[in-house]
Every structure is written in structure tokens, then in C-alpha cells.
Design a protein around this motif. Sequence first.
Motif, PDB file in Angstrom:
ATOM      1  N   ASN A  49     -13.601  17.647  23.307  1.00 45.27           N
ATOM      2  CA  ASN A  49     -13.379  16.265  22.875  1.00 45.27           C
ATOM      3  C   ASN A  49     -12.630  15.458  23.935  1.00 45.27           C
ATOM      4  O   ASN A  49     -12.957  14.298  24.188  1.00 45.27           O
ATOM      5  CB  ASN A  49     -12.634  16.225  21.542  1.00 45.27           C
ATOM      6  CG  ASN A  49     -13.534  16.563  20.376  1.00 45.27           C
ATOM      7  OD1 ASN A  49     -14.756  16.491  20.465  1.00 45.27           O
ATOM      8  ND2 ASN A  49     -12.936  16.958  19.279  1.00 45.27           N
ATOM      9  N   PHE A  88     -17.272  15.601  16.602  1.00 47.47           N
ATOM     10  CA  PHE A  88     -16.129  15.446  15.720  1.00 47.47           C
ATOM     11  C   PHE A  88     -16.372  16.094  14.368  1.00 47.47           C
ATOM     12  O   PHE A  88     -15.440  16.263  13.587  1.00 47.47           O
ATOM     13  CB  PHE A  88     -15.725  13.973  15.603  1.00 47.47           C
ATOM     14  CG  PHE A  88     -14.676  13.607  16.610  1.00 47.47           C
ATOM     15  CD1 PHE A  88     -13.333  13.718  16.315  1.00 47.47           C
ATOM     16  CD2 PHE A  88     -15.030  13.189  17.871  1.00 47.47           C
ATOM     17  CE1 PHE A  88     -12.360  13.411  17.249  1.00 47.47           C
ATOM     18  CE2 PHE A  88     -14.069  12.884  18.812  1.00 47.47           C
ATOM     19  CZ  PHE A  88     -12.727  12.992  18.497  1.00 47.47           C
ATOM     20  N   SER A  89     -17.611  16.512  14.110  1.00 50.21           N
ATOM     21  CA  SER A  89     -17.841  17.273  12.887  1.00 50.21           C
ATOM     22  C   SER A  89     -17.142  18.623  12.994  1.00 50.21           C
ATOM     23  O   SER A  89     -16.553  19.112  12.021  1.00 50.21           O
ATOM     24  CB  SER A  89     -19.345  17.454  12.634  1.00 50.21           C
ATOM     25  OG  SER A  89     -19.956  18.104  13.726  1.00 50.21           O
ATOM     26  N   SER A  92     -13.499  18.017  12.497  1.00 51.57           N
ATOM     27  CA  SER A  92     -13.189  17.829  11.077  1.00 51.57           C
ATOM     28  C   SER A  92     -13.110  19.170  10.348  1.00 51.57           C
ATOM     29  O   SER A  92     -12.193  19.400   9.544  1.00 51.57           O
ATOM     30  CB  SER A  92     -14.261  16.956  10.411  1.00 51.57           C
ATOM     31  OG  SER A  92     -14.295  15.692  11.018  1.00 51.57           O
ATOM     32  N   MET A  93     -14.062  20.047  10.621  1.00 51.75           N
ATOM     33  CA  MET A  93     -14.061  21.347   9.964  1.00 51.75           C
ATOM     34  C   MET A  93     -12.868  22.189  10.415  1.00 51.75           C
ATOM     35  O   MET A  93     -12.220  22.850   9.593  1.00 51.75           O
ATOM     36  CB  MET A  93     -15.374  22.086  10.235  1.00 51.75           C
ATOM     37  CG  MET A  93     -15.489  23.412   9.503  1.00 51.75           C
ATOM     38  SD  MET A  93     -15.198  23.329   7.713  1.00 51.75           S
ATOM     39  CE  MET A  93     -16.565  22.348   7.171  1.00 51.75           C
ATOM     40  N   SER A  95      -9.995  21.101  11.303  1.00 48.66           N
ATOM     41  CA  SER A  95      -8.817  20.532  10.636  1.00 48.66           C
ATOM     42  C   SER A  95      -8.770  20.934   9.167  1.00 48.66           C
ATOM     43  O   SER A  95      -7.711  21.297   8.642  1.00 48.66           O
ATOM     44  CB  SER A  95      -8.821  19.006  10.762  1.00 48.66           C
ATOM     45  OG  SER A  95      -8.741  18.629  12.109  1.00 48.66           O
ATOM     46  N   LEU A  96      -9.915  20.886   8.514  1.00 50.12           N
ATOM     47  CA  LEU A  96      -9.979  21.272   7.106  1.00 50.12           C
ATOM     48  C   LEU A  96      -9.619  22.747   6.923  1.00 50.12           C
ATOM     49  O   LEU A  96      -8.866  23.100   6.012  1.00 50.12           O
ATOM     50  CB  LEU A  96     -11.376  21.000   6.547  1.00 50.12           C
ATOM     51  CG  LEU A  96     -11.599  21.376   5.087  1.00 50.12           C
ATOM     52  CD1 LEU A  96     -10.639  20.611   4.182  1.00 50.12           C
ATOM     53  CD2 LEU A  96     -13.044  21.114   4.695  1.00 50.12           C
ATOM     54  N   ILE A 111      -5.274  16.955  14.664  1.00 46.81           N
ATOM     55  CA  ILE A 111      -5.749  15.588  14.419  1.00 46.81           C
ATOM     56  C   ILE A 111      -5.125  14.622  15.420  1.00 46.81           C
ATOM     57  O   ILE A 111      -5.824  13.811  16.036  1.00 46.81           O
ATOM     58  CB  ILE A 111      -5.439  15.160  12.962  1.00 46.81           C
ATOM     59  CG1 ILE A 111      -6.313  15.973  12.001  1.00 46.81           C
ATOM     60  CG2 ILE A 111      -5.663  13.661  12.774  1.00 46.81           C
ATOM     61  CD1 ILE A 111      -5.915  15.839  10.540  1.00 46.81           C
ATOM     62  N   ASN A 114      -6.467  15.287  19.084  1.00 43.91           N
ATOM     63  CA  ASN A 114      -7.864  14.893  19.240  1.00 43.91           C
ATOM     64  C   ASN A 114      -8.042  13.380  19.214  1.00 43.91           C
ATOM     65  O   ASN A 114      -8.780  12.830  20.015  1.00 43.91           O
ATOM     66  CB  ASN A 114      -8.749  15.545  18.171  1.00 43.91           C
ATOM     67  CG  ASN A 114      -9.269  16.891  18.609  1.00 43.91           C
ATOM     68  OD1 ASN A 114     -10.148  16.978  19.437  1.00 43.91           O
ATOM     69  ND2 ASN A 114      -8.697  17.952  18.054  1.00 43.91           N
TER      70      ASN A 114
END
Length: 133
Positions: A49, A88-89, A92-93, A95-96, A111, A114
Amino acid sequence: MILNAMNSLKLYMMIAMGGASGACLRYFLSETMLKLLGRGFPFGTLTVNILGSLLMGILYGLIEKEIIAVSPAKTLIGIGLLGALTTFSTFSMDSLLLLQQGHFFKMALNITLNVVVCIFMAWLGLQLVMQKG
């Protein structure tokens, strides 16, 4: 009509070539970071990223200064290569998953790094090109 179809085919082939290269580069960088720094933090995603944001800023700076043409550079590099390199998918995963594992600090750090660092790197890439005479 045939000319438009051929132009569309050429466009998609450029995206595919750039995308394949970006996907391979993403895998290489992610695996390298995993080997260097381990699994304790999603460094691979962060690395792609950051790098992708820097390269996107440089690309748009080169286009803005008319050093390179919008087409094919934006298609091949911007959409293809960088589109496949940075996702960024995945961010996101990652981070989740950190949240679900109870790693709140790591999630917040992921988060913040990034978003803040990647926006800065895009700005830096643009500045690097725009400052050159």
C-alpha cells in the motif's frame, strides 16, 4: 465498429499485462516481508500500500507534467499494475481479523499507518515529480 472493438481489446490487454505484473510484484513483496518480519503484523499489505501510493503519486505527477501520456500509462500502470499491486480489500480484512483476535492496538496501528502514510506517500510521489525542473 471493428476499430472500437480492437481498441477495447488493446485496452484490456494492457490492463491484463499490468495486472499480472502487479499481482506478481504484490506476491513477491508480501512473501519477502513475511520472511523478513514474520506474521505478527500485516507488513506485506502495508508495504504494497505504501509503495503503490508512492508510485501512483509519481505516475500522476508525470502525467500532469506531460512527461508521459495519459494513455497508455494510466491504463497499463495505474489501472493494471498498481490496481493489482495495492488492495485495500486485503487491508480491510487484515484490520478486521486483528479486531476479531482482540488486537485493538495493532488494528488501530494498521489503519493509521495504511491511511496516513499512504496518503503522505502519494503526496510525496507527486511532489518528487512536480519539483523537478
